[in-house]
Structure formats: C-alpha cells, structure tokens
Design an enzyme around this catalytic site. Structure first.
Site, short mmCIF file in Angstrom:
data_model
loop_
_atom_site.label_atom_id
_atom_site.label_comp_id
_atom_site.label_asym_id
_atom_site.label_seq_id
_atom_site.Cartn_x
_atom_site.Cartn_y
_atom_site.Cartn_z
CE1 TYR A 54 42.42 34.06 40.28
CE2 TYR A 54 44.36 33.80 38.91
CZ TYR A 54 43.36 34.59 39.44
OH TYR A 54 43.31 35.92 39.12
CD GLU A 93 37.24 32.64 47.97
OE1 GLU A 93 37.09 32.23 46.81
OE2 GLU A 93 37.68 33.77 48.24
CG ASP A 143 33.27 41.79 39.16
OD1 ASP A 143 34.32 41.20 38.86
OD2 ASP A 143 32.32 41.96 38.37
CB CYS A 197 47.42 43.87 39.68
SG CYS A 197 47.30 45.43 40.60
CD GLN A 219 37.62 39.42 41.80
OE1 GLN A 219 37.23 39.87 40.72
NE2 GLN A 219 37.16 39.86 42.96
CD GLU A 220 34.00 40.53 35.59
OE1 GLU A 220 33.04 41.30 35.70
OE2 GLU A 220 34.87 40.66 34.70
CD GLU A 221 37.01 36.08 33.89
OE1 GLU A 221 37.27 36.73 32.87
OE2 GLU A 221 37.60 36.26 34.97
#
Length: 362
Positions: free
Chosen positions: A209, A141, A151, A280, A168-170
């Site tokens: 998320y 963003e 990534d 994490c 996050q990656e997806e």
C-alpha cells in the site's frame, strides 16, 4: 516485451480509425454516459503510454480537468509505486496482445437533482439494512460483480494515480487499467454527482500500500460486469479543520454524496455496497462518523453494506455497535437524530466516542 511493445504501437496507430468521430465528454449536461469497446480502451491507453495524446484525439476542455493523461511520471520517477504501476500496465498490454475481449466499458455520470435536506433524512423511515463487518480482504480483492464496489475517489477521478499516489483509488485504477480511460472523458465531480464505471477487468495481483505497492503477478480470475462507483468525500486534512465534518452542512453533503452513489440500479437495485473507510486516512474523516453515514445512505437506498476495515485500529467498536443497533429495529431517521445530537455536542467542546453515544441514546 519483445512482442508487447510492437503491439502497443499497433494500438496507437489504430486510434484514428477507432474514433472516427470525437468521443463525447461525460459531463452530465450533454452526455450522461459513454460506452466504448475494450479495443478502444486499449488504444487510448497506448496513446497515453507514448505521450501521444492530444486534444485532437479526444477533445477535453481545459477547465475542470486534471491535465494530460500520460504515464510520464511512472517512467521517470524512481519509486516503488511507479514501478509497480508500470509493470501492471505492461501486463495489461501483454494480455491485450493475446486477446482483447469483445466487450464494452461503460462510464455513467449520476446526479442528485435537488439536495436532500437534513429534515428529510430525519424523517426517513427506512429500516437499517444488513451491515457486515469484514476484517479480512478488501473491496477489489474480495468482491465480485454481484455487489457495488466503492471507489474512495478524488473529485478528479483517479486522484493521484498518474503521479506517485498509491492508496485505495489509485491501486484500484492500477490493477484495472481500463478504469484509467475515465480520466480522459470525465471532468471534476460536483457535490451532487457520482461516477459509475462498469466492466473494467482486473488484470494484476499486488501487495502493499502507498510507497510499499508491488506488482506480484497476473490476475487470472477476472470477472466481467463489475460495477464501481466513484464518490469523493470532503478532504479535511488534520487539526482543527477536521472538526468541520461535524457541522450540519458537511453531514448533509456527505449523506447526499453517498446517496447519489448508492441509489441507482447498478449492478442491481438492491445489491450490497462494498465499502470501507471512505474519506478517512489522508482526508481526515472520522471513521465512526463516516461508517454510520454510509449505513444511513445505503439503508435509504435499500442496500446492505459489506464494510472492509482494512485492519484500521480506528474501526474498533464498529462491529459491536452495528450488532447492537441492528437488534433495536431502528430507522434511518432515528440513527440520524442520534448522530446529529452527538455532532452538536462535539462542536460545543464535548468529546467521547460516537459509537458509545449512539448505543447509549438508542
């Protein structure tokens, strides 16, 4: 939709002419890189949309590969995240109906030739680089083409993006669908490898998320040339297995993985790294440890860090620690020695905060 689906069919039919010869696998052995056109990307995604992908289109060996690339789960699984991903993909196809840019999408597999020993890390005299803590925004963003986007990858590029995964990656691969083509060409990443993906356009706005992911509209401020590097952290899970991350073997592994991800010329040699809580969350990594290891790797590569906390309460103390250490004129080697000393104590049963420890001894 009345105009979009016929366009997707047209893209599907174009596949044989767009790939008259089989495209190579980016495996780091015979081919380190692949450059394809945006139209080829769109055709591949259309093929996947209709479940028409076969090995005859773009042959991929079955070993070290996560399976057929299609969007069946998005269509057949009634979940918020699947619905959001499908809306984003259809938005991509509608945009491609209006215009397909005359640009290229690039995949590069990087490899670290020879592991960097912990002794070498301890001897590293590179000064600690600038470290900026960002409590607002995120990597996708808030950052443009002037920084390297990290990534937080699975060893299989894309992770659970084709299923119900939406972290996050997806999310990165869903709002930038051209990234999905890398799943076709890239096998599992080895411990000494990273993947750099160049010029995948962001096409969607989103909120939420994981199970709360939602498509909120078209993204109209796209920027060309964004470089994203996929580096897979070790998955420890939770419980006693997570203590393994404090061993010297695993510290070396994560340092070297971050090093191959940061030490190259994309987008420029000294561009900042936009990263955050890599490895994490579900992977069970300790934020305090992972943030400092990334700082060491970025400093050794001559890059600054923009660290996005994603409002994780486990990042408490990060900014104060970074500010304190930055005033001490420290090197990578000195910080690494403090980290290793802490980890040795942690494995022998001592507790306490890594941030508190390094500030005390340095």
């Amino acid at each position: 939709m009345r105009h979009t689906l016929p366009h997707v069919v047209k893209l599907l039919v174009e596949l044989p002419s767009l790939f008259p010869d089989p495209a190579p696998l980016v495996n780091g052995e015979n081919h380190d890189s692949l450059v394809i056109s945006k139209r080829q990307c769109a055709s591949l995604l259309a093929t996947a949309f209709f479940g028409a992908y076969t090995a005859k289109c773009v042959p991929i060996p079955a070993h070290h590969y996560q399976g057929p690339v299609n969007f069946d789960a998005w269509i057949l699984t009634p979940s918020y995240s699947s619905k959001a991903k499908l809306f984003m993909l259809m938005n991509y196809f509608e945009r491609s109906r209006v215009e397909i840019k005359d640009e290229k999408f690039e995949i590069h597999r990087l490899r670290l030739y020879g592991k960097i020993s912990l002794t070498s890390w301890l001897r590293n005299g590179s000064p600690l680089s600038k470290f900026t803590v960002c409590d607002k925004g995120g990597i996708t963003e808030s950052c443009g083409s002037d920084v390297l986007h990290v990534d937080f990858a699975n060893e299989f590029i894309g992770g659970g993006v084709l299923q119900m995964g939406a972290v996050q990656e997806e999310i990165m691969f869903s709002v930038c669908p051209e990234l999905l083509t890398s799943l076709i060409f890239c096998q599992v990443m080895l411990e000494d490898e990273a993947l750099v993906l160049v010029n995948a356009e962001r096409i969607a706005e989103y909120s939420g998320y994981n199970t709360g992911l939602k498509f909120t509209g078209d993204y109209i401020e796209g920027e060309s040339g964004v470089c994203r590097v996929a580096i897979d952290a070790t998955c420890y899970g939770w419980g006693t297995a997570a203590d393994e991350q404090y061993s010297q073997r695993m510290i070396q592994r994560e340092l070297n993985k971050a090093s191959v991800g940061f030490n190259h010329g994309f987008p420029t040699k000294n561009a900042d790294v936009a990263t955050g809580n890599w490895g994490c969350g579900a992977f069970g990594g300790n934020i305090q440890l992972k943030s400092l290891l990334q700082w060491c790797a970025a400093s050794a590569a001559g890059r600054g860090i923009r660290y996005y906390t994603f409002n994780d309460r486990n990042c408490e103390g990060l900014e104060a620690t970074v500010q304190y250490l930055s005033q001490r004129s420290l090197t990578v080697g000195l910080l690494m020695q403090a980290i290793l000393d802490y980890c040795e104590g942690r494995l022998s049963g001592k507790g306490g905060s890594l941030f508190d420890f390094v500030c005390k001894v340095l």
